[in-house]
Design a protein around this motif. Structure first.
Motif, PDB file in Angstrom:
ATOM      1  N   THR A 239       0.824  -1.205   0.000  1.00 58.52           N
ATOM      2  CA  THR A 239       0.000   0.000   0.000  1.00 58.52           C
ATOM      3  C   THR A 239       0.862   1.260   0.000  1.00 58.52           C
ATOM      4  O   THR A 239       0.595   2.197  -0.759  1.00 58.52           O
ATOM      5  CB  THR A 239      -0.936  -0.017   1.213  1.00 58.52           C
ATOM      6  OG1 THR A 239      -1.696  -1.206   1.153  1.00 58.52           O
ATOM      7  CG2 THR A 239      -1.861   1.181   1.206  1.00 58.52           C
ATOM      8  N   GLU A 261      -9.739  -2.904   1.329  1.00 54.47           N
ATOM      9  CA  GLU A 261      -8.651  -2.680   2.269  1.00 54.47           C
ATOM     10  C   GLU A 261      -9.131  -1.782   3.417  1.00 54.47           C
ATOM     11  O   GLU A 261     -10.311  -1.709   3.687  1.00 54.47           O
ATOM     12  CB  GLU A 261      -7.434  -2.117   1.531  1.00 54.47           C
ATOM     13  CG  GLU A 261      -6.805  -3.148   0.589  1.00 54.47           C
ATOM     14  CD  GLU A 261      -6.037  -4.262   1.319  1.00 54.47           C
ATOM     15  OE1 GLU A 261      -5.254  -3.960   2.225  1.00 54.47           O
ATOM     16  OE2 GLU A 261      -6.239  -5.440   0.992  1.00 54.47           O
ATOM     17  N   ARG A 262      -8.189  -1.109   4.088  1.00 58.33           N
ATOM     18  CA  ARG A 262      -8.532  -0.434   5.346  1.00 58.33           C
ATOM     19  C   ARG A 262      -9.151   0.956   5.176  1.00 58.33           C
ATOM     20  O   ARG A 262      -8.732   1.713   4.303  1.00 58.33           O
ATOM     21  CB  ARG A 262      -7.272  -0.292   6.189  1.00 58.33           C
ATOM     22  CG  ARG A 262      -6.609  -1.612   6.482  1.00 58.33           C
ATOM     23  CD  ARG A 262      -5.270  -1.408   7.134  1.00 58.33           C
ATOM     24  NE  ARG A 262      -4.602  -2.675   7.355  1.00 58.33           N
ATOM     25  CZ  ARG A 262      -3.899  -3.314   6.435  1.00 58.33           C
ATOM     26  NH1 ARG A 262      -3.768  -2.782   5.235  1.00 58.33           N
ATOM     27  NH2 ARG A 262      -3.342  -4.463   6.689  1.00 58.33           N
ATOM     28  N   GLU A 265      -6.609   3.779   5.674  1.00 58.06           N
ATOM     29  CA  GLU A 265      -5.716   4.079   4.557  1.00 58.06           C
ATOM     30  C   GLU A 265      -6.366   5.067   3.594  1.00 58.06           C
ATOM     31  O   GLU A 265      -5.687   5.915   3.010  1.00 58.06           O
ATOM     32  CB  GLU A 265      -5.351   2.790   3.805  1.00 58.06           C
ATOM     33  CG  GLU A 265      -4.414   1.902   4.603  1.00 58.06           C
ATOM     34  CD  GLU A 265      -4.174   0.532   4.003  1.00 58.06           C
ATOM     35  OE1 GLU A 265      -3.283  -0.171   4.501  1.00 58.06           O
ATOM     36  OE2 GLU A 265      -4.886   0.135   3.051  1.00 58.06           O
ATOM     37  N   ASP A 329      -5.793  -1.482  -4.991  1.00 57.69           N
ATOM     38  CA  ASP A 329      -5.283  -2.141  -3.783  1.00 57.69           C
ATOM     39  C   ASP A 329      -6.498  -2.769  -3.099  1.00 57.69           C
ATOM     40  O   ASP A 329      -7.276  -2.043  -2.500  1.00 57.69           O
ATOM     41  CB  ASP A 329      -4.621  -1.095  -2.889  1.00 57.69           C
ATOM     42  CG  ASP A 329      -3.915  -1.693  -1.680  1.00 57.69           C
ATOM     43  OD1 ASP A 329      -3.689  -2.901  -1.659  1.00 57.69           O
ATOM     44  OD2 ASP A 329      -3.598  -0.923  -0.754  1.00 57.69           O
TER      45      ASP A 329
ATOM     46  N   ARG B 356       1.810  -0.134  11.573  1.00 60.33           N
ATOM     47  CA  ARG B 356       1.704   0.618  10.333  1.00 60.33           C
ATOM     48  C   ARG B 356       1.407   2.077  10.560  1.00 60.33           C
ATOM     49  O   ARG B 356       1.445   2.863   9.634  1.00 60.33           O
ATOM     50  CB  ARG B 356       0.562   0.071   9.494  1.00 60.33           C
ATOM     51  CG  ARG B 356       0.853  -1.275   8.963  1.00 60.33           C
ATOM     52  CD  ARG B 356      -0.454  -1.940   8.690  1.00 60.33           C
ATOM     53  NE  ARG B 356      -0.228  -3.345   8.532  1.00 60.33           N
ATOM     54  CZ  ARG B 356      -0.168  -3.927   7.345  1.00 60.33           C
ATOM     55  NH1 ARG B 356      -0.353  -3.237   6.268  1.00 60.33           N
ATOM     56  NH2 ARG B 356       0.055  -5.201   7.278  1.00 60.33           N
TER      57      ARG B 356
HETATM   58 MG   LIG Z   1      -1.946  -2.743   2.113  1.00 65.32          MG
END
Ligand SMILES: [Mg+2]
Ligand SMILES: Nc1ncnc2c1ncn2[C@@H]1O[C@H](COP(=O)(O)OP(=O)(O)OP(=O)(O)O)[C@@H](O)[C@H]1O
Lengths: 593, 466
Positions: A239, A261-262, A265, A329, B356
């Motif tokens: 990512t 995905e998140r 993000e 992604d 992260r």
């Molecule tokens: Mg990722």
């Protein structure tokens, strides 16, 4: 309007008994809340629908209403800078109605119907017009003019065109008399998301998409119009790399799809992009970016649709003559959505539970990339880069394996490198690019004549390093002859100076083509000098401790794009250091004497 | 056909399989509607409709189907989803796995009922988590920064000290800048032993924090299908506490592996085609509906920070439970059996661990300007040390250069001085100092991640003065 009555519900999938006929891929609305859905299967007495929203509380007997149209994206000005869900509902608009959390049945049109855009006509009445031709311009931001084109399939005479002025997207701007009918043309267009938009012809690839990432541009380039995949286990940096490339690559328009995905993000992109400037044009990155977010906790059917929605938007900009890059992604989450829907339908699975049509769908998706001549003859490109998230980091699984068949750049991320916080964690021996030849020509045209030879030599060095490291494990480093120890020293310097590049370092997150060229020269010089020094008896391992070596290894982050003289100085100093180390050997120019 | 209305008792079970009950002749029921199941002994269980085909429905019973019979079981279909009653006074209480108070206290003064499945936060409404939480644990604070609104699981193995680490984090965590009463802990026991839950409760009691905790207990002896509900009710309570009462909530979910096994069990009763190791293909999406409930929302006071715990079967990080979690969460703290055996506590395996959100919560204005470089160098040198350890076991230490030997020693000190801190809370400053001190023993040539200035500023004093 045709309808159907629901009799079977399983998660996001339902079956209904139709009255009248429905079409495959037709957009439908389900129940009183008018949940968005799409027909995905037709049988004698039932239609199967995937629902793009939460189906909690849905009952048998609910009505499915056909729309008569395939599931389509709305295209026109007003997409740049926005974030949409997988079926292109604007997330800000939804938040205005539903608040901080999603709710079902909130229907907001993708594009603003009220906003008035400045339209500057480029054609005069009476003109003969063809599909794809520019009808006029809509300045969307300071440096970005949206082109309003004659729709595909429309050829004829321009009967009427409006004056320059401000118009809403549904206002008729022009009328074209075709052989069959009179066609009204407005800014707003619809295009079925699963159907490739037409172009005049496909062209061979030529230039690289400059990403500002040395590991990509210098070692494993992606061509403009090419396709790349970025596989890697969790936390290996897919990512971050994808977002970094989305930020700094030299495309005109970026479509970034967060597919399964998140949430954070996507919030991060929304937070960062508006504050960052494109290093080339100086305009804000957000002004060239369209975001699609269908996060992991959002409905899976909409996740499945998201990559097509993004692709259609990307093609729409390509058709205007832009160089577009689409980033997805992750492709694996899309494939899993496909698998989940397929499982609910009790289809016979092929590998790992994925439906047998997985490879076909992947091929269709990646084939929508390319460099083209648009319908109006301009050159444009659409580059596609997708991350792949293999279970357990195992690249032999179906999604990684099939994706690999349809892309030419394969950037494999490596867990061991990521664990040592070596970023980007691209594994130089597992990755490859099929675009080296085209990009080499491009670099040569720009004066970097040795580019191809350099990069080839670097990769050979890294291969040699891997081989020698295996030997070191058996015999120890001391047992190697100086020439082989030199290989280890040099390879380490290449790795530390060229391949390592932090996405979070302000000086190094983006590396211009000029800086990359200069850095390559520095390395080339070092390798040359080190080679000679060792030949004249210097122990290669003493090179590691030299302050100059440290400077080379840190040149990426210590020297900014605007300070290339510092790299020239570094080269100068390398000469000095080596002439002191091995004073006896002649300078390069003295050979002839 | 039997006509059935809502709230009327319904019979007509055609089959019972695992936690599932198949019913015919139902009408007007919605997907995921709540169902009350009245067993032959008149006890009431909770369930929900999981699929509907014409007049047939499949109902999942959270408390299991033991003791149900086809003829004497009655069902009540309620036209609402499964919900949790929330209201003031939720903290300081103990609930069972479906969210009913079980501490003998009064019922919750319900302000309203919230769907336990929650709703996804609209990404445009999310605020990027970036506020540093000082956990007092060096391997977290320096190397794997935890920020408010993050989901950072502990990947452990059976018998390792994850509970101790989690309760230390809960006790030590200092939410910088927040008023102390703003903070709350939601603890969900999912199929763990009574001991584990009780131990956590006692620790918090000794710490005087019991009034800030809500405990949700599905113990090992409780029905497994209920495990699908327990984290959801706990997270629903957390959402209420965070986003309506404005608290900073730390949610500890233990053990996610038990949750996943329950999911697999239910999936196999449905006859679904399994994915890896028998777990359902939708497990990624399912887990995401739990983990993604962490976060911050723009314009709202509170936050939900998750520290889920999972035990990796056979310590295998590629096992689907760990693998899929790692793909969703924002990093992971991995515990290591070898370090544990050597008495290092917390036994954090640095290399596979990751936060992260580290780049968001560390650095200038948050922790220290040079924090990212420090962490990066520690990681890089530690990775090298690990590599050399393997190498030296083959070729012997004599085969190593001087800087290699320094690295080897650095690796050992990392484990003994830096990681190993027992139950003592360390301030961030102390942690940094240890880090710089260990790096000072290394030659500059291996400190490629530090600038000359950083070397001068942080290492010089250790190298010269002492
Ligand atoms: Mg990722
Ligand atoms: N190029 C980079 N520069 C600096 N740090 C990086 C870089 N790439 C990755 N990282 C670090 O690694 C972490 C994990 O990266 P990332 O989130 O991109 O992994 P991922 O491969 O997308 O994982 P997942 O599949 O779980 O989404 C980041 O949070 C960041 O701290």
């Amino acid at each position: 309007m045709n309808e159907a009555e629901v009799f079977w519900i399983n998660g996001p999938v339902l079956k209904a008994q139709p009255v009248g006929s429905m079409q495959m891929k037709e957009a439908v609305f389900v129940g009183e809340q008018r949940l968005a859905g799409e027909v995905i299967r037709l049988d004698a007495n039932s239609v199967t629908v995937q629902v793009f929203e939460d189906t909690t509380g849905l009952k048998p007997g609910s009505l499915v209403q056909a729309s008569g149209l395939p599931l389509a994206a709305e295209l026109g000005p007003g997409m740049l800078g926005c974030m949409f869900d997988g079926i292109q509902r604007p997330l800000t608009g939804i938040a205005q109605i539903a608040g901080d959390f999603f709710d079902t049945g909130v229907n907001v049109a993708p594009l603003d119907r009220e906003h008035r855009w400045e339209f500057q006509p480029s054609l005069k009445p009476g003109a003969v017009v063809n599909e794809g031709q520019t009808l006029g311009l809509v300045p969307e931001s300071a440096d970005m003019s949206h082109r309003v084109l004659i729709p595909p399939g429309v050829n004829g005479k321009l009967e009427w065109i409006t004056d320059a002025g401000d118009y809403a997207i549904e206002d008729t701007l022009a009328r074209v008399r075709t052989r069959e009918e009179l066609v009204d043309v407005a800014m707003l267009r619809r295009w079925p998301i699963r159907k490739t938009r037409p172009c005049a012809r496909r062209l061979s690839l030529q230039a690289p998409l400059l990403t500002g990432q040395r590991a990509i541009d210098t070692f494993f380039p992606i061509a403009k119009g090419g396709a790349a995949s970025l596989p890697g286990g969790f936390g290996t940096g897919k990512t971050v790399l994808l977002q970094t490339v989305a930020k700094w690559s030299d495309a005109d328009v970026i479509v970034y799809i967060g597919c399964g995905e998140r949430g954070n993000e996507m919030a991060d992109v929304l937070d960062e992009f508006p504050r960052l400037e494109d290093p080339r044009s100086g305009r804000m990155l957000m002004e060239r970016t369209v975001l699609i977010a269908n996060t992991s906790n959002m409905p899976v059917a909409a996740r499945e649709a998201s990559i097509y929605t993004g692709m259609t938007i990307a093609e729409y900009f390509r058709d205007q003559g832009f160089h577009v890059a689409l980033f997805a992604d992750s492709i694996s989450r899309w494939a899993e959505a496909l698998r989940e829907i397929s499982g609910r339908l009790e289809e016979l699975p092929a590998e790992e539970g994925y439906p047998a049509y997985l490879p076909t769908r992947l091929a269709e998706f990646f084939e929508r990339s390319g460099r083209v001549q648009t319908l109006n003859g301009t050159e444009a490109s659409l580059t596609v880069v997708g991350t792949v998230s293999p279970p357990g980091g195992d690249f032999s699984e179906p999604v990684t394996a099939h994706t690999r068949r349809y892309v030419k750049s394969f950037l494999a991320l490596d867990r061991a490198r990521a664990q040592a916080r070596f970023y980007p964690a691209i594994h130089p021996l597992q990755s490859y690019s099929g675009y080296l030849e085209q990009t080499e020509r491009w670099w040569q045209q720009r004066g970097a004549l040795q580019w191809g030879a350099f990069t080839k030599r670097m990769l050979e060095l890294l291969e040699e390093q891997a081989r020698l490291e295996k030997m070191v494990k058996i015999v120890g480093r001391d047992a190697l002859p100086p020439s082989q120890r030199l290989v280890l020293v040099c390879a380490d310097i290449v790795v530390q100076s060229l391949l390592r590049q932090s996405a979070f370092s302000e000086a190094d997150r983006f590396c211009s083509a000029e800086k990359q060229t200069e850095m390559l020269k520095v390395i080339e010089l070092f390798l040359q000098q080190a080679d000679r020094a060792v030949q004249s008896g210097v122990d290669p391992d003493t090179l590691t401790g030299l302050p100059i070596t440290r400077r080379i290894q840190r040149m990426g982050e210590d020297i900014g794009n605007d300070n290339l003289e510092a790299l020239a100085l570094l080269m100068h100093d390398i000469h000095d250091v080596f002439s002191e180390l091995a004073p006896s050997f002649p300078e390069a120019g003295d050979d002839a004497a | 056909m039997i006509s059935v209305e809502h709230n009327l008792l319904h019979t007509g079970l055609t089959s019972v399989q695992g936690p599932l009950v198949f019913v015919r002749n139902v009408q007007d029921v919605g997907l995921y509607d709540r169902v009350e199941v009245i067993a032959p002994d008149d006890s009431v269980r909770a369930g929900r409709v999981v699929s509907i085909a014409a007049q047939n429905a499949v109902v999942e019973i959270f408390q299991g189907t033991d003791g149900l019979s086809l003829s004497e079981t009655r069902l009540r279909f309620l036209a609402e989803p499964v919900q949790l009653a929330v209201g003031p006074g939720m903290l300081g209480r103990v609930y069972d796995g479906v969210g009913q108070p079980m501490d003998g206290g009064p019922p919750i003064a319900a302000e309203r009922k919230l769907r336990v499945d929650g709703s996804a936060i609209n990404p445009v409404r999310r605020d990027v988590p970036r506020e540093f939480i000082e956990t007092g644990v060096s391997s977290v604070d320096a190397m794997n920064v935890l920020v408010r609104g993050q989901k950072l699981p502990i990947f452990s193995g059976s018998g390792l000290s994850h509970d101790r680490l989690a309760s230390n984090i809960a006790r030590f965590a200092k939410l910088r800048g927040a008023k102390q009463q703003d903070f709350a802990i939601v603890f969900a026991a999912i199929g763990v032993t009574f001991d584990t839950a009780e131990h956590f409760r006692r620790e918090m009691d000794e710490f005087g924090a019991l009034q800030r905790i809500a405990l949700f207990l599905n113990l090992a002896s409780d029905p497994s299908a209920e495990r699908l509900l327990t984290p959801r009710v706990a997270l629903t309570a957390a959402e209420y506490l965070a986003f309506e009462e404005g608290r900073h909530v730390l949610v500890i979910l233990t053990d996610i592996t038990n949750y996943c096994e329950a999911l697999r069990e239910v999936s196999s009763s449905h006859g679904e085609i399994p994915s890896r190791k028998g777990y359902p293909g939708y497990m990624y999406s399912d887990l995401a509906t739990l983990y993604e409930r962490a976060g911050r929302i723009r314009g709202r006071e509170g936050s939900i920070t998750q520290v889920p715990i999972l035990t990796m079967p056979n310590d295998d990080i590629t096992h689907p439970v760990a693998d899929l979690s790692g793909y969703i969460t924002e990093g992971q703290i991995v515990l290591d059996r070898d370090l544990d055996r050597r008495g290092v506590f917390p036994p954090v395996a640095l290399l596979p661990s990751l936060s992260r959100l580290m780049s968001k919560g560390s650095g200038k204005g948050m922790t220290d300007e040079d924090h990212p470089a420090l962490a990066s160098q520690l990681y890089s040198s530690y990775a090298q040390a690990q590599h050399l350890k393997v190498l030296s076991s083959v070729v012997g230490e004599e085969g190593l250069s001087k800087s290699d030997r320094a690295l080897l020693q650095f690796g050992e000190r990392m484990e003994n001085d830096f990681l190993n801190q027992g139950d003592v809370r360390r301030t961030l400053e102390d942690t940094f100092e240890i880090g710089w001190r260990l790096l000072a023993a290394l030659p500059n040539e291996v400190l490629v991640r530090l600038s000359d200035q950083q070397i001068e500023q942080h290492l010089a004093s250790f190298r010269h003065g002492g």
